[in-house]
Write an enzyme that holds these catalytic residues in place. Structure first.
Site: not given
Ligand code: SF4
Length: 458
Positions: A13, A39, A113-114, A257
């Site tokens: 996200c 996302g 998020n997370g 990444y």
């Protein structure tokens, strides 16, 4: 890794918050568009015109969920937005964000998020007390905690409830007149603050997971939101409260990444760091070769660094087709291999009869690397030396990143020689943990690197 595998290493996200900027929904829309890589399952925006909240969310890409008319109906100068990455089996539209709630102090919309590592414990406790949950989202836990609190203002309720949450998270909360931005006590996931000057000269603010969102909407990056900090945007001003205090351990995989190379993450340009990783890799793992080629797109900056350090010419030996949609999602071996072929096409004339160094950012299952080696061999490569610009990934992530299990991570289960044999390369080498540290090189290296060393901070 090149995000080619079904279920590889996937960021969960993107979030954005916009405060006191004309046409806030448009700013949120373009910001979410810039952060689509974080996302692709669902997208949503909620806005406020100081009287009430508006919301639109749905499954799909940002450009599929919103159009001009929808954005026009999202009224007001304050907005929050979200791009959702769905973990396996949890892709229902009920899990799209923002989450909207009415409670005793009024209306709120929340994006997050997370991963809250103690969410289940808190949820079980709340259910015992009679709470009803409608989705799988951790966000609902926060809503229940806020609604239960006896504090008189939302600011005080957040100060009381957020420190009860553990793990990696960023929250952006919109009420009718205010916006609240919170980053977890260890600052695992990135969150930056920017500003925009409105046409009438007033200042507006934007908060986003990545600064590439700022570039698209013409915002200036001011600083990162601090570990454990809550920013309260009210009456065109920002107040900062440190509500939790611990040492920050930002996620080093953002540099490897996740983040776009044109973003500044944790204060550094991702492109520069990836290039340094390639240079360190060349220092640690020299080999005689004719050309250096990246696995596009994620290996490009590191391959440029490797080429610069080694003096071996850089070539784009593999071209990526960016227009392959999310069609092939069944996790069968056969389909995964076809997916690699659909996305990556080698240029035979560059590959034939050459000793090649191939740079990728990481190896997860080994399936993609194996396919890449095969297609290069089929093109007549003389030697293939696979070099990875990060250490072997040996442990899953519990801080908001969807990862394969340990049993699926090839380097957790095989030695480097065995992995090399499996993918069919002439040699295989990874950047060392020391090399990773040198690439970031600010003399004060303090990052979460649990997926490389298995040492979990929380
Ligand atoms: S375990 Fe890996 S992916 Fe997860 S936060 Fe730590 S460094 Fe990032």
């Amino acid at each position: 890794m090149s995000d080619l595998n079904y279920k590889s290493w996937n960021e969960e996200c993107a979030v954005v918050g916009v405060y006191n900027i004309q046409d806030a929904s448009n700013i949120a829309y373009y910001s979410l568009f810039a952060m689509q890589h974080r996302g692709q399952e669902a997208s949503g925006i909620s806005t406020s015109d100081n009287k009430k909240l508006f919301i639109t969310k749905n499954k799909g890409l940002v450009t599929e969920v919103f159009n001009k008319e929808i954005l026009c109906n999202l009224k007001g100068n304050n907005a929050i937005g979200h791009n959702r990455y769905a973990t396996a089996g949890e892709d229902s539209s009920a899990d799209a964000q923002p989450v909207f709630a009415n409670y005793d102090l009024g209306q709120v919309a929340i994006v997050h998020n997370g991963n809250i590592t103690n969410a289940k414990e808190i949820k079980d406790e709340l259910i015992k007390e009679g709470a009803i949950f409608q989705s799988h989202m951790d966000t609902e836990v926060l809503i229940h905690l806020i609604a239960k609190s006896k504090q008189q203002t939302l600011t005080d309720r957040l100060k009381e409830t957020i420190p009860k949450l553990k793990g990696a998270f960023c929250f952006i909360i919109l009420s009718r007149t205010k916006m609240f931005v919170i980053r977890d006590r260890n600052a695992f996931r990135p969150l930056s603050l920017g500003e925009i000057t409105n046409k009438d000269g007033t200042k507006g603010y934007i908060v986003a997971s990545e600064t590439c969102a700022f570039d698209l909407v013409g915002a200036t990056h001011i600083r990162d939101v601090e570990a454990g900090e809550m920013l309260v945007f009210d009456k065109q001003k920002i107040q900062s409260h440190i509500i939790m205090q611990e040492d920050p351990y930002p996620c080093v995989f953002e540099y490897v990444y996740f983040a776009r190379p044109d973003s500044k993450v944790f204060g550094r340009l991702v492109y520069d760091i990836r290039k340094s990783m390639g240079m360190e890799l060349a220092k640690e793992n020299p080999v005689d070769a004719d050309i250096v080629i990246p696995v596009p797109d994620s290996g490009v900056a590191a391959a440029l660094g490797y080429s610069k350090q080694s003096g071996i010419p850089f070539e784009l030996g593999i071209i990526r087709n960016h227009y392959v949609g999310r069609t092939f999602i069944e996790p069968t071996q056969e389909i995964r291999e076809l997916k690699v072929r659909l996305k990556l096409n080698p240029i035979k004339e560059i590959i034939k009869d050459k000793k090649i160094i191939v740079i990728d950012d990481s190896i997860v299952r080994g399936t993609t690397s194996k396919q890449i080696v095969k297609i290069l061999r089929d093109c007549g490569a003389k030697e293939i030396h696979m070099k990875i610009s990060s250490p072997p990934t040996i442990s899953p992530c519990y801080y908001g990143v969807d990862t394969p299990t340990k049993s699926e991570l090839i380097s957790a289960n095989m030695s480097n020689d065995e992995v090399c044999k499996y993918i069919g390369a002439n040699s295989l080498s990874f950047l060392s943990l020391e090399g990773l540290k040198n690439s970031i090189g600010d003399g004060n290296y303090k990052f979460c690197q649990a997926c490389f060393d298995g040492k979990y901070i929380v």
